[in-house]
Design an enzyme around this catalytic site. Structure first.
Site, mmCIF file in Angstrom:
data_model
loop_
_atom_site.group_PDB
_atom_site.id
_atom_site.type_symbol
_atom_site.label_atom_id
_atom_site.label_comp_id
_atom_site.label_asym_id
_atom_site.label_seq_id
_atom_site.Cartn_x
_atom_site.Cartn_y
_atom_site.Cartn_z
ATOM 1 N N HIS A 141 0.819 -1.220 0.000
ATOM 2 C CA HIS A 141 0.000 0.000 0.000
ATOM 3 C C HIS A 141 0.851 1.268 0.000
ATOM 4 C CE1 HIS A 141 -4.033 -1.832 0.656
ATOM 5 N NE2 HIS A 141 -3.260 -2.863 0.995
ATOM 6 N N ASP A 171 3.509 9.378 -0.777
ATOM 7 C CA ASP A 171 2.317 8.622 -0.393
ATOM 8 C C ASP A 171 2.097 7.541 -1.436
ATOM 9 O OD1 ASP A 171 0.043 8.061 1.141
ATOM 10 O OD2 ASP A 171 -0.494 10.187 1.277
HETATM 11 C C1 GDG Z 1 -2.074 3.733 3.278
HETATM 12 C C2 GDG Z 1 -1.059 4.435 2.366
HETATM 13 C C3 GDG Z 1 -2.756 4.400 0.533
HETATM 14 C C4 GDG Z 1 -8.728 9.900 7.906
HETATM 15 N N1 GDG Z 1 -9.234 10.621 8.924
HETATM 16 C C5 GDG Z 1 -10.422 10.093 9.229
HETATM 17 C C6 GDG Z 1 -10.660 9.013 8.360
HETATM 18 N N2 GDG Z 1 -9.605 8.919 7.561
HETATM 19 C C7 GDG Z 1 -9.507 7.953 6.457
HETATM 20 C C8 GDG Z 1 -9.554 8.656 5.125
HETATM 21 C C9 GDG Z 1 -8.924 7.634 4.202
HETATM 22 C C10 GDG Z 1 -7.959 6.922 5.140
HETATM 23 O O1 GDG Z 1 -8.286 7.267 6.485
HETATM 24 C C11 GDG Z 1 -6.531 7.373 4.913
HETATM 25 O O2 GDG Z 1 -6.085 6.824 3.715
HETATM 26 P P1 GDG Z 1 -4.849 7.394 2.943
HETATM 27 O O3 GDG Z 1 -4.781 6.712 1.631
HETATM 28 O O4 GDG Z 1 -4.982 8.867 2.802
HETATM 29 O O5 GDG Z 1 -3.561 7.132 3.848
HETATM 30 P P2 GDG Z 1 -2.933 5.939 4.814
HETATM 31 O O6 GDG Z 1 -3.714 5.740 6.021
HETATM 32 O O7 GDG Z 1 -1.519 6.347 5.016
HETATM 33 O O8 GDG Z 1 -3.011 4.605 3.911
HETATM 34 C C12 GDG Z 1 -1.778 5.269 1.302
HETATM 35 C C13 GDG Z 1 -3.652 3.590 1.457
HETATM 36 O O9 GDG Z 1 -2.875 2.869 2.426
HETATM 37 C C14 GDG Z 1 -4.525 2.608 0.695
HETATM 38 O O10 GDG Z 1 -3.783 1.753 -0.100
HETATM 39 O O11 GDG Z 1 -3.561 5.239 -0.276
HETATM 40 O O12 GDG Z 1 -0.854 5.850 0.426
HETATM 41 O O13 GDG Z 1 -0.164 5.245 3.124
HETATM 42 O O14 GDG Z 1 -9.864 6.714 3.749
HETATM 43 O O15 GDG Z 1 -10.884 8.979 4.810
HETATM 44 N N3 GDG Z 1 -11.777 8.268 8.387
HETATM 45 C C15 GDG Z 1 -12.723 8.601 9.301
HETATM 46 N N4 GDG Z 1 -12.559 9.646 10.174
HETATM 47 C C16 GDG Z 1 -11.441 10.411 10.160
HETATM 48 O O16 GDG Z 1 -11.327 11.367 10.944
HETATM 49 N N5 GDG Z 1 -13.850 7.891 9.364
#
Ligand code: GDG
Length: 455
Positions: free
Chosen positions: A156, A364
């Site tokens: 990821h 990222d």
């Molecule tokens: C890894 C990789 C890759 C955030 N704050 C809240 C909340 N979130 C959710 C977001 C989003 C998720 O968390 C974060 O996803 P990201 O992709 O931005 O980042 P990572 O956690 O680092 O994920 C990344 C991912 O895996 C998938 O393959 O894209 O690059 O680092 O969905 O919405 N959700 C809720 N409340 C919050 O306050 N419910």
């Protein structure tokens, strides 16, 4: 069709509300339910008496099997090697790497112990799909125990360029173990290139068309499978969320001011201080925005036990104080900084209300927030995505204003441009990005990976 076995560090157990767990957990559970399956991983619990056999639960056609970690395993495997060595390494932050031999040994030992626990649960035809950097050596451990099933791996986070990866003592073993998979999936073609260069120049293997790799006596494939979101689901959620009491209150509190939103786990890879600096610079260099724009950063605390994350918290506390101290008026506070999580519905409503989605990671794998922001917009009056070129999502979200997160002036300029962008341009950029999000949903991602793995 063969049974599917999913392995991931955290398992979304049946009692866990999927509205919290997010799109990936929903998509994986759907796949498990479709043909019957097993979801295996860490329970999230740490205990002195961590049992050798997993705790098991069954719901519908899905088995869940989870293991606790001992306190030593939790420290060495999870806090140290996974999150203080591999995480900074894969995000190109060599200066933050904390390597020690004991945590590397602990990481390998947990992978071996998880393999011991998984082998008795496997059937000969099961297709196994292992996720993320915690379990890179797991396939090799399974192979050492005689497992001949098809095993796929999806990373990821970014896969680092060979020069960066080589900084890790033990990189040869890690890549050799990676080659025990049949299919490796990365987020972008850049990640694929990084691995194939390593295979060619460090491992003296060969790479042929279609991502066919031969190395360490094995033949496998590698490909880019950019992860998507549940696009329709997010659109619906945003329409509902837009009328939620929270979004109404947010709207009232802004009294007509534009909203710039950032949403991230509190992580140093996300470029949050750079974002704060850019907003600071916007207000300093373009006074017309003072009193007219509010920046809201939602950043739930993550990995609070790792030292670097505590440091980041202190830095952001200070930055918020500095910007608000300098620019706030008795009736306007420029930065709203919240260390708490919201429901996905509320989040979608907030995204929809924001004129600008400000997503500036320094590195990222993909960044789902960028995609969720786009999917949440009102088609008649969409906001603008300002997106770092170092997010995997930048390769698909070409309708965004693509920025270099290290360039404070360029970020401020992009914000300025986004805030002034005419409706026609906002619409055409948004439509372009929505077309991509509709074509590459999370279901499409899952099915394209699994069909290649099964092929
Ligand atoms: C890894 C990789 C890759 C955030 N704050 C809240 C909340 N979130 C959710 C977001 C989003 C998720 O968390 C974060 O996803 P990201 O992709 O931005 O980042 P990572 O956690 O680092 O994920 C990344 C991912 O895996 C998938 O393959 O894209 O690059 O680092 O969905 O919405 N959700 C809720 N409340 C919050 O306050 N419910």
């Amino acid at each position: 069709m063969a049974r599917l076995v999913v392995v991931s560090n955290r398992v979304a157990m049946p009692r866990e509300r999927l509205s919290r767990a997010g799109g990936l957990a929903v998509a994986l559970r759907e796949a498990l339910q479709a043909h019957g399956g097993l979801w295996f991983g860490w329970s999230g619990e740490v205990g002195e008496q961590a049992a050798k056999a997993p705790h098991r639960v069954r719901q519908g056609r899905v088995d869940y099997a989870v293991l606790d970690l001992t306190p030593d395993e939790h420290r060495q495997f999870y806090l140290e090697f996974a999150n203080a060595t591999l995480w900074p390494l894969c995000h190109y932050r060599l200066g933050l790497i904390n390597f020690n031999r004991a945590s590397w040994d602990g990481y390998l030992a947990v992978n071996a112990r998880f393999a011991d626990a998984l082998v008795p649960l496997l059937g000969p035809d099961d297709v196994i799909w292992i996720h993320d950097y915690h379990f890179i050596p797991l396939a090799a451990e399974l192979r050492r125990r005689g497992v001949r099933n098809r095993i796929g791996f999806f990373l990821h986070i970014p896969f680092p360029a060979p020069e960066v990866l080589a900084a890790l003592p033990g990189h040869e073993r890690l890549v050799r173990d990676l080659c025990a998979y049949d299919l490796i999936g990365f987020q972008t073609t850049g990640d694929v290139r990084a691995l194939t260069e390593y295979i060619l120049h460090e491992a003296r293997g060969s790479v042929a068309a279609g991502g066919r790799i031969s190395a360490y006596g094995r033949d496998l494939r590698v490909g880019a499978f950019p992860i998507g979101i549940d696009t329709d689901g997010f659109e619906r959620l945003a329409t509902i969320g837009a009328c939620s009491p929270e979004t109404m209150r947010l709207s009232e509190s802004l009294v007509g001011r534009d909203l710039v939103i950032g949403v991230d786990r509190l992580d140093y890879s996300k470029g949050i201080p750079q974002r704060f600096e850019a907003f600071h610079h916007l207000l300093g260099s373009r006074p017309q925005h003072r009193g007219k724009v509010t920046f809201m950063q939602i950043a739930p605390i993550s990995r609070g036990e790792v030292a670097q994350y505590r440091k980041l918290r202190n830095e952001l506390d200070a930055l918020t104080g500095r910007i608000n101290g300098k620019f706030a008026e008795f009736d306007w506070v420029p930065v709203r900084y919240l260390n708490k999580a919201f429901s996905r519905e509320t989040l979608a409503g907030f995204y929809r209300h924001a004129r600008v989605g400000f997503v500036t990671p320094l590195r990222d794998g993909m960044n789902l927030v960028a995609k969720e922001y786009v999917a949440s917009q009102d088609p008649a009056d969409p906001g603008v995505l300002v997106l770092s070129r170092f997010a995997g999502a930048a390769r698909e979200m070409q309708g965004a204003l693509i920025v270099n997160p290290y360039d404070t002036e360029a970020l401020a300029e992009a914000l300025d441009r986004a805030l002034a962008m005419p409706l026609d341009e906002r619409r055409s950029r948004w439509e372009q990005m929505m077309a991509v999000l509709r074509a590459n949903t999370i279901t499409h991602w899952r099915e394209s990976f699994l069909s290649q793995l099964r092929a």
